[in-house]
Design a protein around this motif. Sequence first.
Motif, PDB file in Angstrom:
ATOM      1  N   ARG A   1      -1.370   2.886  -5.081  1.00 30.93           N
ATOM      2  CA  ARG A   1      -2.632   2.157  -4.845  1.00 30.93           C
ATOM      3  C   ARG A   1      -2.855   2.031  -3.343  1.00 30.93           C
ATOM      4  O   ARG A   1      -1.910   1.958  -2.557  1.00 30.93           O
TER       5      ARG A   1
ATOM      6  N   HIS B   1      -1.601   2.193 -14.183  1.00 32.02           N
ATOM      7  CA  HIS B   1      -1.404   0.772 -13.907  1.00 32.02           C
ATOM      8  C   HIS B   1      -0.316   0.539 -12.863  1.00 32.02           C
ATOM      9  O   HIS B   1      -0.468  -0.182 -11.901  1.00 32.02           O
ATOM     10  N   TRP B   2       0.824   1.171 -13.105  1.00 30.34           N
ATOM     11  CA  TRP B   2       1.944   0.952 -12.167  1.00 30.34           C
ATOM     12  C   TRP B   2       1.939   2.011 -11.080  1.00 30.34           C
ATOM     13  O   TRP B   2       2.904   2.143 -10.350  1.00 30.34           O
TER      14      TRP B   2
ATOM     15  N   ASP C   1      -0.927  -9.713  -4.226  1.00 26.71           N
ATOM     16  CA  ASP C   1      -0.415 -10.555  -5.314  1.00 26.71           C
ATOM     17  C   ASP C   1      -0.157 -11.957  -4.779  1.00 26.71           C
ATOM     18  O   ASP C   1       0.554 -12.115  -3.772  1.00 26.71           O
TER      19      ASP C   1
ATOM     20  N   SER D   1      -8.844  -9.823  -5.384  1.00 26.99           N
ATOM     21  CA  SER D   1      -9.323  -8.649  -6.139  1.00 26.99           C
ATOM     22  C   SER D   1     -10.537  -8.018  -5.488  1.00 26.99           C
ATOM     23  O   SER D   1     -10.697  -6.804  -5.520  1.00 26.99           O
TER      24      SER D   1
ATOM     25  N   SER E   1       0.849  -1.192   0.000  1.00 25.92           N
ATOM     26  CA  SER E   1       0.000   0.000   0.000  1.00 25.92           C
ATOM     27  C   SER E   1       0.883   1.240   0.000  1.00 25.92           C
ATOM     28  O   SER E   1       1.918   1.255   0.677  1.00 25.92           O
TER      29      SER E   1
ATOM     30  N   ASN F   1       5.028  -2.780   2.717  1.00 26.51           N
ATOM     31  CA  ASN F   1       4.854  -4.129   2.166  1.00 26.51           C
ATOM     32  C   ASN F   1       4.868  -5.206   3.257  1.00 26.51           C
ATOM     33  O   ASN F   1       5.493  -5.020   4.306  1.00 26.51           O
TER      34      ASN F   1
ATOM     35  N   ASP G   1      -2.619  -3.627  -2.680  1.00 27.87           N
ATOM     36  CA  ASP G   1      -2.278  -4.536  -3.756  1.00 27.87           C
ATOM     37  C   ASP G   1      -2.105  -5.901  -3.115  1.00 27.87           C
ATOM     38  O   ASP G   1      -1.416  -5.989  -2.090  1.00 27.87           O
TER      39      ASP G   1
ATOM     40  N   GLU H   1      -9.158  -5.753  -2.884  1.00 24.67           N
ATOM     41  CA  GLU H   1      -8.613  -4.534  -3.513  1.00 24.67           C
ATOM     42  C   GLU H   1      -9.752  -3.571  -3.854  1.00 24.67           C
ATOM     43  O   GLU H   1      -9.668  -2.372  -3.575  1.00 24.67           O
TER      44      GLU H   1
ATOM     45  N   ARG I   1      -9.212   0.297  -4.380  1.00 25.05           N
ATOM     46  CA  ARG I   1      -8.007   0.433  -5.193  1.00 25.05           C
ATOM     47  C   ARG I   1      -8.412   1.087  -6.500  1.00 25.05           C
ATOM     48  O   ARG I   1      -9.169   0.531  -7.278  1.00 25.05           O
TER      49      ARG I   1
ATOM     50  N   ARG J   1      -7.376   1.901  -9.934  1.00 29.48           N
ATOM     51  CA  ARG J   1      -6.281   1.550 -10.863  1.00 29.48           C
ATOM     52  C   ARG J   1      -6.184   2.668 -11.898  1.00 29.48           C
ATOM     53  O   ARG J   1      -6.595   2.530 -13.037  1.00 29.48           O
TER      54      ARG J   1
END
Length: 152
Positions: free
Chosen positions: A95, A91-92, A100, A78, A13, A59, A98, A81, A86, A88
């Motif tokens: 946020r 994209h990168w 993953d 998702s 985050s 993280n 996240d 999120e 979140r 979006r």
Amino acid sequence: TGKIATAYIALGSNIGNREDNLNKAIEMLKQNDEVEVNKISSYLNTAPVGYTDQPDFLNAVVEVKTTLSPHKLLMVCSDIEKKLKRERIIHWGPRTIDLDILLYEDLVLNHEDLVIPHPRMHEREFVLKPLKEIAPKAFHPVLKKTIEDISL
Ligand SMILES: Nc1nc2nc(S)n(CCO)c2c(=O)[nH]1
């Protein structure tokens, strides 16, 4: 009630109350009857990689035991999120949260919507450090190495 699988999920985050966002995401994982949060790493403040023109991240990595399939677990991630808003936008870009999926048992999966092991996990200190903390002996089924033996 399927077989219990062990999976590792990276969280990140870099907008809003980052610690709160991570705590809420982990709480939401716990609220899912098919997911048991087994281990939680420390929360690490990390400089952004990739798209660097954004705030530092907070993280973490969690170990979960789940009866969900990889795709169902992805849906749970998702949903979390979305619930934590979140956006979006880039994209990168920044946020609120996240999630993953890093590893799911010793599965190797290459679907358009889901690649396991996460393709960049072995290149990311912000993933390897917390993952090593909670599961140094976890095995990467593509690199054929334990996490502690992966060097950046
Ligand atoms: N330090 C750091 N850099 C990042 N760049 C991206 S994109 N992300 C989002 C994860 O894919 C991060 C992150 O979580 N931490």
